[in-house]
Design an enzyme around this catalytic site. Structure first.
Site, short mmCIF file in Angstrom:
data_model
loop_
_atom_site.label_atom_id
_atom_site.label_comp_id
_atom_site.label_asym_id
_atom_site.label_seq_id
_atom_site.Cartn_x
_atom_site.Cartn_y
_atom_site.Cartn_z
N SER A 186 110.85 -4.54 -31.43
CA SER A 186 110.08 -3.31 -31.21
C SER A 186 110.83 -2.37 -30.29
O SER A 186 111.53 -2.79 -29.35
CB SER A 186 108.72 -3.66 -30.61
OG SER A 186 108.06 -2.50 -30.13
N TYR A 199 103.01 -8.30 -25.63
CA TYR A 199 103.76 -8.10 -26.87
C TYR A 199 105.26 -7.95 -26.61
O TYR A 199 106.08 -8.67 -27.18
CB TYR A 199 103.21 -6.87 -27.59
CG TYR A 199 103.94 -6.49 -28.86
CD1 TYR A 199 103.99 -7.36 -29.94
CD2 TYR A 199 104.57 -5.26 -28.96
CE1 TYR A 199 104.65 -7.00 -31.10
CE2 TYR A 199 105.23 -4.89 -30.12
CZ TYR A 199 105.26 -5.76 -31.19
OH TYR A 199 105.92 -5.40 -32.34
#
Length: 333
Positions: A186, A199
């Protein structure tokens, strides 16, 4: 048009153009240039290869599998839901590829071991592993004090599951002296966005592990590719309805990025803002702390994060929020 709206309009074009150039496959991207110089194509990259994709029943995994199928590749489809996997397999085969369905609960270590054994027994090898399945949690620190399990479950799916797959499949890749592991990470790992601590910590763990593994296998024909994916419109971001107002990649565009990574085999594939933020953070983290704090204060926790998933739709993004998003294009807040 008010002044802030004019700023948005003026910024949108150049900012998005830079990000698209470094995020989406196009004739002028560095990876596409490398592909042209090598004379490679997706068809050549996947011909005779077996590509295992996790999270293949929807979103990026589904789009990647269909694109590989259209290039004549063979894909091993992995996710929990067999029915959706079979629907993906049908699309792959309709596009001209070959698909094999292997349902697996990636939160279960024993199930992953059984998956690896079954895949190797039935198909002999895996040439490309795409670790795409993942879980994202958007929740501030203040709402996380009593939710240690948020960190456990993101680490389980985003880090331990890919690690278990790698430990099962890398011996064969190293023995054959060819293989690639594509980890869908990400942009948040580069920008260190607030509210996504659980995350991005799990994704960062996978990133750095792959760096260490690459150092050990650099001369063995095995490649670890980290794709720092920007915001993609998938079911994973659906709980945050504010994202409906923000520019995102489609799953098909994200799948094209993954396929381009399979062709060119880069070490990292990152959007422009992620690269800039990572560099700036290494030079002066205090400035980036200020930017991140401004973003944190500007965007609220979602109703779902507050435990009120039925609270209704969030408000439309304000002009100030849109300005901030345009200048941090691809990032999630």
């Amino acid at each position: 048009m008010n002044p802030l709206s004019k700023i948005v309009a003026a910024a949108r074009g150049p900012v998005q153009a830079v990000n698209k150039a470094l995020t989406r496959p196009a004739a002028h991207t560095p990876h596409a240039v490398a592909r042209m110089l090598r004379g490679g194509s997706l068809e050549e990259a996947v011909r005779g290869r077996i590509v295992l994709i996790t999270g293949a029943s929807s979103g990026i995994g589904h789009a990647t599998a269909v694109r590989i199928g259209a290039a004549g590749g063979t894909v091993v489809l992995v996710a929990r839901g067999e029915e959706k996997l079979r629907a993906t397999a049908a699309e792959v085969e309709a596009a001209g590829g070959t698909a094999h369905v292997h349902p697996c609960d990636l939160t279960d270590m024993d199930a992953i071991d059984a998956l690896v054994a079954a895949v190797l027994e039935q198909h002999g090898r895996v040439d490309v592993l795409v670790n795409n399945a993942g879980r994202s949690i958007r929740r501030s620190l203040a709402l996380s004090y009593e939710r240690f399990h948020d960190f456990e479950r993101t680490m389980q799916l985003n880090y331990f599951a890919p690690l278990r797959l790698m430990l099962g499949l890398l011996p064969g890749m190293r023995e054959r002296r060819f293989g690639q592991v594509v980890n869908i990470s990400s942009i948040g790992v580069q920008t260190k966005v607030p509210r996504f601590g659980a995350y991005i910590a799990s994704k960062a763990a996978l990133d750095t592990l792959s760096d260490a593994f690459q150092a050990e296998t650099q001369d063995e024909g095995v490649r670890f590719t980290t794709v720092h994916m920007p915001l993609v419109r998938t079911p994973m971001i659906a709980p945050t309805t504010l994202y409906d107002n923000f520019p995102t990649l489609t799953p098909e565009e994200a799948g094209a990025v993954v396929c381009d990574a399979i062709v060119t085999r880069p070490r990292r594939f990152s959007p422009a803002f992620g690269r800039v933020a990572s560099f700036a953070d290494s030079i002066t983290p205090e400035i980036m702390d200020f930017v991140r704090n401004r973003g944190f204060k500007m965007f609220p926790d979602s109703a779902a994060a507050k435990g009120r998933p039925d609270a209704g739709a969030e408000q439309d993004a304000s002009v100030a929020q849109r300005v901030f998003v345009e200048f941090t294009n691809g990032n999630h807040w």
